[in-house]
Design a protein around this motif. Structure first.
Motif, PDB file in Angstrom:
ATOM      1  N   ALA A 122       4.314  38.687 -42.583  1.00 14.13           N
ATOM      2  CA  ALA A 122       3.615  40.045 -42.318  1.00 14.13           C
ATOM      3  C   ALA A 122       4.390  40.910 -41.047  1.00 14.13           C
ATOM      4  CB  ALA A 122       2.357  40.107 -42.104  1.00 14.13           C
ATOM      5  N   ALA A 123       4.430  42.070 -41.112  1.00  8.80           N
ATOM      6  CA  ALA A 123       4.930  42.811 -40.004  1.00  8.80           C
ATOM      7  C   ALA A 123       4.284  44.188 -39.676  1.00  8.80           C
ATOM      8  CB  ALA A 123       6.428  43.046 -40.291  1.00  8.80           C
ATOM      9  N   ALA A 124       4.069  44.306 -38.505  1.00  2.70           N
ATOM     10  CA  ALA A 124       3.553  45.510 -38.076  1.00  2.70           C
ATOM     11  C   ALA A 124       4.430  46.441 -37.070  1.00  2.70           C
ATOM     12  CB  ALA A 124       2.235  45.132 -37.524  1.00  2.70           C
ATOM     13  N   VAL A 125       4.014  47.673 -36.972  1.00  2.00           N
ATOM     14  CA  VAL A 125       4.672  48.411 -35.900  1.00  2.00           C
ATOM     15  C   VAL A 125       3.338  49.226 -35.230  1.00  2.00           C
ATOM     16  CG1 VAL A 125       5.575  50.285 -37.661  1.00  2.00           C
ATOM     17  CG2 VAL A 125       6.264  50.104 -35.282  1.00  2.00           C
ATOM     18  N   LYS A 126       3.582  49.404 -33.869  1.00  2.00           N
ATOM     19  CA  LYS A 126       2.636  50.473 -33.245  1.00  2.00           C
ATOM     20  C   LYS A 126       3.171  51.725 -32.794  1.00  2.00           C
ATOM     21  CE  LYS A 126       0.975  48.789 -29.554  1.00  2.00           C
ATOM     22  NZ  LYS A 126       1.025  47.689 -28.525  1.00  2.00           N
ATOM     23  N   ALA A 127       2.383  52.679 -32.568  1.00  2.00           N
ATOM     24  CA  ALA A 127       2.875  53.767 -32.284  1.00  2.00           C
ATOM     25  C   ALA A 127       3.146  53.813 -30.547  1.00  2.00           C
ATOM     26  CB  ALA A 127       1.711  55.132 -32.489  1.00  2.00           C
TER      27      ALA A 127
END
Lengths: 633, 659
Positions: free
Chosen positions: A74-79
């Motif tokens: 799983a992969a996420a990105v923040k603002a």
């Protein structure tokens, strides 16, 4: 749908979505946010992202580039930035361009240090809505990200919005513009927008506000503004023994006294039983000096000060220097008495007798100032007057409120609850106080029948709530309006009118240095030399004072231009620049008499402004939906 | 003030000097303003007739007339009793005449008085419509002033009660005249205008279409409604604007390409259901929502996930526990509790009307079934009706029938409801729900039958209300489906042939259809067919002949042919057909019918007669061949209907190939 479609196509066409207009659009959504202190999220962060995340199109398009097999894929990105509390309500939308293999897409919020190889909601202090299940997840320090049923699933083509209410710290989602209801409560502060993907082919694009949202978030914000306003207006104060009432009366009275509206102050005192310490004569003296400063007649003002308050200026050399510098400017202007006497009887009409008040209303100055004084002084400019037709324009502060009223008439008509600004007006005109007037206003807002009952003759006119809100009628409402009118016009308050009244005879003509009089120019130059000497002396005594230096430099710079009025330093010649000088002198006089430099009313306003700023700093979201300006213009 | 002083004031109204009179009227006005007690006293002293006399005297100066109207208006504020007395004293005609006066102030004062009367329940609304000039005049007054706008719009909104009223308003240009009020920016004018639009559009296709296509200031009118939905508008305004849009949509008048309903009106209504609204708003919001989504699956779906609607509605049912809601400090009275409950049931009923997933979500609501059961026994008919509607909606779910409905034995209160006379609507929905509970897969079926459902349903078939008759037969039909012979016999015996024939000659086609369906279900499985035919054969054949001969829609004929096919499926029962040439001829005729469905049914009947392995097949085949059936079948092979072709070839195959 259409709006979002447009945004995504433009992104796909390769335009830079972060153009300045789109940034302005984001800013426009959150007017209370000071981006220097707390920047808004504008895009996804290239640094705060999993390696399986690819960004493009100005970091607004997110795609998955991992294997999508194991849990850890799983992969996420923040603002780029956390959401400032002063947004009040913050909102962003994510369009699912493709659900990829399985559509394991999570959208939500997280704290700064969140694990980026989990979907939103699965890490600590992370909150997410998942597309494949329609469930919401969140985990705090104690619980893990167990899903709870929440909304429908989402997939390719859907637009999911995530909103956070920074007042009650709740989060809600929308799907294709429909509000799905509150998802999380008790959110921590400083959350970041976050999006997470898990299987190959998953692509989303994000709208941080650079283009119109599918969900009508503005509508929600309007409602919050209204609610915040209502809670302010309904805030109850202890008034059992009338303390609140008398506090308000005192605020008004001290304000009037401070600025030298002595007849108004007397009338107000008579009808409210409010006493003030300063003697009338003293008020009049201050008023006289102020008026001289505001008329640009600095020489006389200085002399008067010496005469009436011996020792004051000697004790305040910086103030003295400031006055002198101003005098120099006024000489250039041709309005100072020393110059004026030289070229008597002609004088320039640059000075529009300005109000004795140091008005806190810089923004909407020019026309109201003009209008109020032109009625009796400056006939040549009277045509500019907007409120001339109302000869009863009272003291300046009210007059300015009038002007505000006129300009915001539309608002007043649409939203009757705005009318407190008109009640202010009543407060000054009539013997009533803010509070009484305020409640009176509320009655007007209620069913017509209520006030129709109260009314005697003209029941029809009274039935219309807004007709009361319009200025003219409310002016005449005031019981003591006559006296305040007189007050505003300075005619009977003891000043030598003849002495003052000289400006209107001069028709507008080309402006010249010192009025074009050679003798005057010489006088001015001599004065300038003296001033330079004074400055040197001061510096010897007290050391370098940057602000004094600057003042002097600016003043002298006027001579460097053939037409000082149209020069880069010409702003000094604006009669409005007399106001801070006048205010400083007035404050010094008051201080020397052991009275506050600033009237409590202005102090209270200042405090309110600072409080709102503080709210923004400490993360109280309500500050987004109110502004001191809404109450005092 | 006592009566004597009051009398004095009233006497003063009889002076001749007009200046003095004006003074005296004003005195009375100042006296009664703000005090209901003074109002009552002065009315007891007979002020009203004198004031009316003055107001009716057109020779009086306008000033005096205005004051009279103002005093009347003030008196009308004094409560229902005052208003009733004013109406009885004949104030309405006088005030209505005042509207024709040239003085605007007088017109406004009269309008204010009229509004107070007409917005109260005592208002004899029809008086406005008795004189055909009143409505056009009122509409024309709309443009005069803000005061006339507010008052006229309120009057019209409250007096538009029937379809006729709606059309009369439409006909006199109310749509155009009211449109500008929407953008007047004065809430007191906008709101009654909106109310008026809502009253005019409700259930009226004609008015709704006109409103939907109207525009003002170059913008469609519904955009104006839309802008009044904004969340910074007063709640009542948002609610009424949503009502207008819902009403227009419900009759199908709104352009289908606008998403204003799902995106704006529906969310607004859902928001109205929230806890921070007043009870009245919550009730109205929910009721309007229930009405809006009743027949629209898309909207049901949208509503089901908008802002936790179902959870929100669940709180409606819990009100008696909390006793009061946050928004209103006063404790709830029983009327509020009932209103909330029925509103929630209505929305649940609408939400669950079509979709199984939504029903599942609804049924998860805590204690819902218990609440419904309580609702069925509520002494408030509105609650009863809404509860039974909700139950009915949920009873469309196979899964619910098998689970919650079984667990809760809701059939008991239903049977109870149906056993005693009650509200017709309640009975219709209750019996309809019972029909669903009698479906063969319903676990409750047997117990319901045991509890005497046959008697109950048979009694319903005799009801004067066609809807109840229909549900009675329908229930019997469901009950007969694949049931034991014993039950079938019980139905036939209880119903009786006479009643059966009566139902078959009912004017309502649906009833005939269900009765035929009942017969079909009774005549299934060979042993049952034979035994029933043995007893009732003659009668049934007679009925069949009659229906086939009479003028009926194809669906009825098809159903009848199916009954023949069932009879033909029996062993001994076959003889009822074979021995009746009339019937045989009719069947063959239907094989050539223009309606393919009838052809299929008739062919099916033949097929059942010619099965070669059955006893006596040969004789039947010969007989049918004589009648030219085989030839007919061969001809029918050219048909293009697949089902028909299958039946035809199956039938042909039964005949030995050498023929």
């Amino acid at each position: 749908m259409a709006a979002d479609g447009a945004s995504s196509t433009s992104s796909e066409a390769g335009h830079n979505p972060l153009s300045s207009t789109s940034l302005d659009r984001i800013k426009g959504l959150y007017p209370a946010v000071n981006e220097d202190e707390t920047p808004l999220p504008h895009s996804w962060s290239c640094n705060d992202k999993s390696t399986f995340i690819g960004l493009s199109q100005g970091n607004l398009r997110v795609h998955y580039k991992g294997k999508g097999k194991a849990h850890k894929d799983a992969a996420a990105v923040k603002a780029t930035h956390s959401i400032p509390a002063s947004c009040g309500i913050y909102y962003f939308e994510v369009k699912i361009i493709s659900k990829g293999r399985d559509g394991y897409i999570g959208i939500g919020l997280s704290v700064k240090d969140v694990s980026l190889n989990k979907l939103p909601g699965c890490g600590k202090y992370s909150y997410g809505y998942h597309g494949d299940s329609g469930q919401i997840h969140n985990s705090t320090s104690t619980t893990t990200g167990m899903g709870r049923p929440y909304g429908p699933t989402f997939t390719t083509g859907d637009v999911i919005g995530c909103g956070i209410n920074l007042i009650d710290n709740t989060c809600f989602y929308t799907k294709n513009g429909l509000h799905l209801g509150v998802a999380f409560t008790n959110l921590p502060s400083k959350l970041y927008p976050i999006v997470g993907l898990h299987t190959p082919g998953e692509v989303v694009v994000t709208n941080f506000g650079q283009s119109p949202f599918m969900y009508n978030i503005e509508d929600m914000m309007e409602e919050m503004t209204l609610k915040t306003k209502a809670s302010i207006e309904r805030f109850s104060v202890e008034n059992s023994k009338g303390e609140w009432q008398s506090t308000l009366n005192q605020l008004v009275s001290t304000y009037l006294v401070h600025h030298g509206y002595c007849s108004t102050a007397e009338a107000f005192g008579r009808s409210t039983g409010q006493k003030f310490d300063e003697e009338i004569a003293s008020i009049k003296n201050r008023q006289k000096i102020q008026r001289l400063v505001l008329a640009g007649r600095m020489g006389e003002a200085i002399n008067e000060t010496h005469r009436l308050y011996p020792g004051l200026l000697e004790e305040n050399p910086d103030l003295m220097f400031m006055l002198k510098c101003r005098q120099f400017v006024e000489m250039v202007n041709g309005s100072d008495s020393e110059i004026r006497n030289l070229r008597n009887p002609r004088s320039r009409s640059t000075s529009r007798q300005s109000s004795p008040s140091m008005s806190p209303h810089r923004n909407n100055i020019s026309s109201p100032h003009r209008s109020m004084h032109s009625t009796y002084m400056d006939h040549s400019t009277s045509s500019l007057s907007t409120s001339n037709s109302r000869p009863s324009s009272p003291a300046s502060s009210t007059n300015i409120k009038h002007a505000k009223l006129m300009s915001s008439k539309k608002e007043i008509v649409t939203e009757v609850s705005k009318s407190p600004s008109s009640s202010d007006l009543n407060a000054i005109n009539s013997s009533n106080s803010h509070v009484i007037n305020g409640s009176g206003c509320r009655i007007i807002n209620e069913d017509a029948d209520v006030d129709m009952e109260v009314d005697m003759n003209d029941h029809v006119g009274n039935g219309k709530s807004f007709s009361n809100g319009v200025a003219p009628s409310s002016v005449s409402n005031g019981t003591s309006s006559t006296s305040s009118v007189q007050n505003g016009s300075h005619i009977n308050d003891g000043l030598d009118v003849e002495e003052m009244d000289m400006e209107h005879q001069i028709p507008i003509r080309k402006r010249q240095l010192c009025g074009g009089d050679e003798e005057a120019i010489n006088h001015m130059l001599n004065f300038g030399r003296d001033l330079q000497r004074t400055s040197d002396l001061l510096e010897q005594k007290h050391g370098v004072n940057e602000s004094n230096r600057k003042t002097l430099f600016d003043a002298f710079s006027l001579l460097a231009y053939a037409d000082p009025w149209n020069s880069p330093v010409g702003f000094q010649l604006d009669p409005l620049k007399r106001e801070p000088v006048s205010a400083a002198l007035n404050s010094a006089i008051l201080e020397s008499h052991n009275m506050p430099r600033q009237p409590p009313l202005e102090l209270a306003i200042g405090q309110a402004v600072q409080t709102v700023k503080l709210m923004s700093k400490v993360g109280l979201g309500s500050c987004a939906f109110t502004s001191v300006k809404d109450y005092v213009c | 003030m006592d009566i004597a002083t009051g009398q004095h004031y009233v006497d003063n109204l009889h002076v001749n000097d007009q200046q003095q009179l004006l003074c005296n009227i004003r005195q009375v006005k100042n006296l009664v303003i703000g005090s209901n007690k003074q109002k009552t006293v002065i009315m007891l002293c007979g002020a009203v007739p004198r004031l009316l006399q003055l107001l009716g005297n057109e020779t009086m100066p306008a000033e005096i007339l205005v004051e009279c109207a103002v005093v009347l208006g003030t008196l009308a504020r004094g409560g229902e009793a005052n208003r009733r007395a004013l109406v009885e004293d004949g104030a309405l005609p006088v005030a209505l005449r005042g509207l024709a006066h040239s003085d605007l102030k007088l017109v406004e004062a009269c309008l204010r008085f009229l509004r107070l009367i007409f917005t109260s329940p005592v208002a004899p609304i029809n008086i406005l419509y008795e004189d055909a000039t009143i409505i056009p005049h009122l509409i024309q007054l709309l443009s005069r002033s803000l005061s006339t706008q507010e008052n006229v719009a309120s009057i019209l909104a409250h007096c538009c009660k029937t379809h006729e009223h709606q059309l009369i308003l439409l006909q006199h240009g109310s749509v155009q005249a009211l449109s500008p009020l929407l953008s007047s920016n004065v809430p007191k004018v906008q709101l009654p205008a909106l109310c008026c639009f809502a009253a005019m559009c409700y259930e009226n296709q004609q008015v709704s279409s006109r409103v939907a296509s109207a525009s003002y200031n170059g913008e469609p009118l519904y955009h104006h409604f839309n802008s009044l939905l904004a969340r910074n508008k007063p709640v009542k305004m948002q609610l009424t604007a949503a009502k207008c849009l819902s009403y227009i949509r419900k009759v199908g008048a709104l352009r289908p390409d606008t998403d204003i309903i799902p995106m704006r009106a529906l969310p607004t209504l859902v928001r109205m259901c929230k806890k921070d609204m007043t009870t009245e708003e919550r009730v109205e919001g929910a009721e309007t929502l229930a009405y809006l989504i009743e027949e629209d699956l898309d909207l049901q779906w949208t509503a089901s996930f908008t802002d936790h609607l179902i959870t929100t509605l669940a709180t409606y049912l819990k009100v008696n526990e909390d006793q009061c809601t946050k928004s209103v400090n006063t404790s709830m009275n029983s009327k509020d509790v009932s209103n909330l409950k029925q509103a929630a049931f209505k929305v649940f009923a609408s939400l669950g009307a079509n979709d199984e997933d939504i029903r599942k979500k609804i049924i998860e609501t805590e204690n819902l079934m218990e609440e419904i059961e309580l609702g069925l026994a509520d002494n408030n008919t509105k609650v009863q009706l809404a509860a039974v509607r909700c139950l009915h909606s949920l009873s469309r779910s196979v899964q619910q029938l098998r689970t919650s409905f079984k667990d809760h034995e809701v059939w008991k209160p239903l049977m109870e409801l149906l056993s005693s006379p009650g509200n017709a609507d309640v009975l219709v929905v209750a019996s309809s729900t019972l029909c669903n509970l009698l479906l063969e897969f319903s676990p409750s079926k047997e117990r319901i039958v045991e509890a005497g459902a046959v008697n109950l349903l048979c009694r319903l078939t005799e009801d004067l209300n066609p809807a109840l008759r229909l549900n009675g037969v329908w229930g019997l039909m469901n009950m007969a489906f694949q049931s034991k012979q014993e039950i079938k016999n019980r139905i036939l015996t209880k119903l009786g042939n006479a009643q059966l024939f009566k139902l078959l000659s009912d004017s309502n086609v649906d009833i005939i259809m269900k009765t035929l369906g009942l017969l079909r279900n009774l005549l299934s499985t060979k042993p049952d067919i034979d035994s029933i035919m043995e007893v009732h054969g003659q009668d049934i054949i007679a009925v069949v002949i009659i229906i086939l001969e009479e003028d009926h829609p194809p669906c009825v004929k098809e159903q009848t042919l199916c009954i023949l096919a069932n009879i033909a499926d029996g062993i001994t029962a076959k003889n009822f057909i074979m021995s009746n040439e009339d019937i045989l001829k009719k069947i063959t005729n239907y094989m050539l019918h223009g309606n393919v469905k009838l052809q299929i049914a008739a062919t099916f009947c033949i097929l059942n007669l010619v099965w070669k392995d059955e006893e006596g097949a040969k004789e039947r085949q010969i007989k049918l061949k004589e009648l030219g059936v085989q030839k007919l079948l061969l001809q029918m092979r050219s048909s293009c209907d697949q089902t028909l072709l299958e039946r035809v070839s199956a039938a042909i195959n039964q005949f030995p190939s050498q023929y």
